[in-house]
Every structure is written in structure tokens, then in C-alpha cells.
Design an enzyme around this catalytic site. Sequence first.
Site, PDB file in Angstrom:
ATOM      1  CE1 TYR A  10      38.030  49.041  40.754  1.00 59.78           C
ATOM      2  CE2 TYR A  10      38.006  47.439  38.960  1.00 59.78           C
ATOM      3  CZ  TYR A  10      38.117  48.741  39.401  1.00 59.78           C
ATOM      4  OH  TYR A  10      38.305  49.757  38.493  1.00 59.78           O
ATOM      5  CE1 TYR A 140      35.514  35.049  35.582  1.00 64.54           C
ATOM      6  CE2 TYR A 140      36.385  35.903  33.507  1.00 64.54           C
ATOM      7  CZ  TYR A 140      35.650  36.084  34.671  1.00 64.54           C
ATOM      8  OH  TYR A 140      35.031  37.290  34.909  1.00 64.54           O
ATOM      9  CG  LEU A 189      47.221  47.911  30.218  1.00 61.74           C
ATOM     10  CD1 LEU A 189      48.623  47.320  30.183  1.00 61.74           C
ATOM     11  CD2 LEU A 189      46.693  48.161  28.805  1.00 61.74           C
TER      12      LEU A 189
END
Length: 330
Positions: A10, A140, A189
Site C-alpha cells: 500500500y 509488531y 477503519l
Amino acid sequence: MILVVGGAGYIGSHAVKELIREEHQVVVLDNLSTGHRGAIDERAISVQGNLGNENDLESIFKQYPIKAVMHFAANSLVGESVTDPLKYYENNVAGTLTLLKVMMRYEIKKFIFSSTAATYGIPNVELITEDTPTNPINPYGRSKLMIEQILADFANAYQLQYVVLRYFNAAGADESGKIGEDHNPETHLIPIILEHLLGKRETISVFGTDYPTPDGTCIRDYIHVTDLAAAHILALDSLLQTHGKLISETYNLGNGEGYSVNEVIKKCEEVTGRKAEIRYTERRAGDPAILVASSQKAENDMGWKPAYKLEEIVRTAWQWRRDNIDGYSK
């Protein structure tokens, strides 16, 4: 030439597009495990291979005159990192060490690292600066902070020049509408809301309505992916213009203002002209009430300032998702 590791993902694909707009030659290395071949700009050289594979890296550095590396190739699902930490330490930490080792072998010492606000954990301040203590609460975030610490050691020992960019909530899509956000599973979201408004999800879940915020829902800082890509260009320019001067800098990248979950849903409804079905439920463990970044240091040092506000973020995300309802698989 610039090597972009994870350039089919992305944020990486948007950075590739910006690099090419700035007339850089680009080599993309991606194993396509989470990235998409269709996201890679056709003007870039594309190599399918692995971050942690020395042979894949050697072949690139032997064949192409790489002068700097941008690294986006991390696993990045917080929940998965808790249930499968091995995957995260193996790829994010060990894989990056392999990349750095081969870079040192070929005397390539300019590096831009895609880091994260997750390095801060749950800070006790409302506006996070680079001096806010780091205290990640999941594998992470810890894997990213480990790399930041490794980079500092490499700078001291091997004269590596690097810029660490800690993103907050990346969102939006390129204005061209040709590339955008397409994760499986989707955890962010804004695309979740837009998928719902397109009929691909029955409802939207909002986790917690009793936070100490004006409407009781969490507040987050959203930054347009093209603004993130622009910061990478500025970081690269600063590294390429150093002429031997050692650079080791860390920058937050955010809009400097937060929006609640309810505010984001409302903005998506306004942009799309569609009404959301919302299901309010209990808080999720580990969700801070407010996470907002100060990007003053990036503005002072690099002249970076985000150009997109929430409405433009949602508008570009909607354009991409509406025109690519099944993402890159269409």
C-alpha cells in the site's frame, strides 16, 4: 537507482509512484505475499523475491547501481503479531538484518525505514513527539523498535546514513485512482467503513464508547498516503545531498490533529452520500483513547507538511474503492 523493498504494498507503491514522478529510476523487490503486482508502477523494474534472501538481494545489487534503499516490507498486523511472533521477528527483524548486511557488503549506506506509531505503545501524552518515550505493547511494535535500535548501531559502527519515519494512520489513495488500499484481511477503519457503504460488510463495529474523548470513541491521527510518500522523497533528498555527513534522524508523520471514530464514520457518510449501520460494542484491550502526532520536527528539518485533510483522505479512498470494488483482484 532507488531500491524499494515492499514496493507492491500500500504505502510502498505510492512511494514508488512519487519517486518516478520525481524522475528517479526505481527497482521494486516484493514477494507479493501481501502486495499486488498491479500496484507496481509499470515504469519501475519489478523483481519478485524476499527481503531475507541474500541471493535475491545480491542479484539486484550486482545488476543495478543502487544508491539508496527504502524499506516497507514488514508484516504489520498487530493481532497476528501477538499470536505468531515468530513470523514478525523473522521477517521484520531478521529479514531487515539480512538486507542491511548485504547493503554494507556493497557499500550502500543510505536507508529510509518505514516505522510506526506502535513503537510508542500507550503514551501518557495527547500530542506525541519524537521525544515521547517508546514502549511498544506488542511484537509488531517491538520488531520495529528493534530495527530502529539496530540502525543506530549500524550508523555508529558502519557509517550508515538513515531516516526513520514513524507513521500514524495511513489512509487515502493516489489522486489518479489507479492505486489504493487493498488488504486481506482489512483492518483499517476508513476502508472498512467504505466497504460497508458499498455493501461488502453488514455493519461497522465501534469498539468502546466510554473513552475520555468528546464523543466517547477513540481519537486517531489520519495521514494521507501521498503525504507519506512525499516525506520519503524529502528524506531521500536529504540523504543524497549529505556528501558524507552522517545523518541518523527519526520523524513522526501525522496530520497533527485527531478525529474520533464517530467523526470518521460521519465524514465517510458525507463524502459517499450513504448511511452506515453501526454496532457499538466493548473496548478492545490495548486501545489508547487518543493518539495524535506532532510532525513539527519533520516540518522544521525537511519542510514537510501534510497537504490532505480528512475530507480529501476519504474522497480519494472512496474513489479508489468505488472504482475497484474487489481491489486489485478485479
